[in-house]
Design an enzyme around this catalytic site. Sequence first.
Site, PDB file in Angstrom:
ATOM      1  N   ASP A   4       0.853  -1.183   0.000  1.00  0.00           N
ATOM      2  CA  ASP A   4       0.000   0.000   0.000  1.00  0.00           C
ATOM      3  C   ASP A   4       0.895   1.241   0.000  1.00  0.00           C
ATOM      4  O   ASP A   4       2.118   1.135  -0.118  1.00  0.00           O
ATOM      5  CB  ASP A   4      -0.963  -0.030   1.196  1.00  0.00           C
ATOM      6  CG  ASP A   4      -0.252  -0.053   2.543  1.00  0.00           C
ATOM      7  OD1 ASP A   4       0.960   0.287   2.623  1.00  0.00           O
ATOM      8  OD2 ASP A   4      -0.903  -0.412   3.539  1.00  0.00           O
ATOM      9  N   THR A   5       0.328   2.412   0.171  1.00  0.00           N
ATOM     10  CA  THR A   5       1.126   3.642   0.102  1.00  0.00           C
ATOM     11  C   THR A   5       2.128   3.763   1.246  1.00  0.00           C
ATOM     12  O   THR A   5       3.079   4.519   1.144  1.00  0.00           O
ATOM     13  CB  THR A   5       0.227   4.892   0.100  1.00  0.00           C
ATOM     14  OG1 THR A   5      -0.608   4.862   1.269  1.00  0.00           O
ATOM     15  CG2 THR A   5      -0.630   4.954  -1.142  1.00  0.00           C
TER      16      THR A   5
END
Length: 141
Positions: free
Chosen positions: A22-23
């Site tokens: 994910d980020t």
Amino acid sequence: MIPDRTIPPGELSIRVYYEDTDTGGVVYYANYLKFFERGRTEWLRALGMDQHTLATQEQMMFVVKHADIAYRQPARLDDRILVRTAVTGLGASTIRFAQQALRDGTLLASADIQVCTVHALSFKPIRLSPSVRDLLEKALH
């Protein structure tokens, strides 16, 4: 993906790529299902079972029927994780796998996965073929 032949069958080394995270650089939880799928596929291949051949010659495919996953620690970008795979049970048309994802010996996630055999065209459940059952029974012992 080419399996790492320096580790024994039942173990698959996987590098965590940017696309897996994910980020925040943490592996997205659903991607463990992909890692476990790769682990099962390579484990079966090490036994001499190619899923494409099973589908075309024996008209048999594997589909996940049930997945129970416990998450313990996050994997992160560029980590090298080890996926361990073992068969823990056989039914008439099912195979139960225990799987783990580890980083340097630390358990990241574990799963109990039940796979069902289905006919390649109708997708209806079918019994494990004798040849596949024999290979799996040997792996149990």
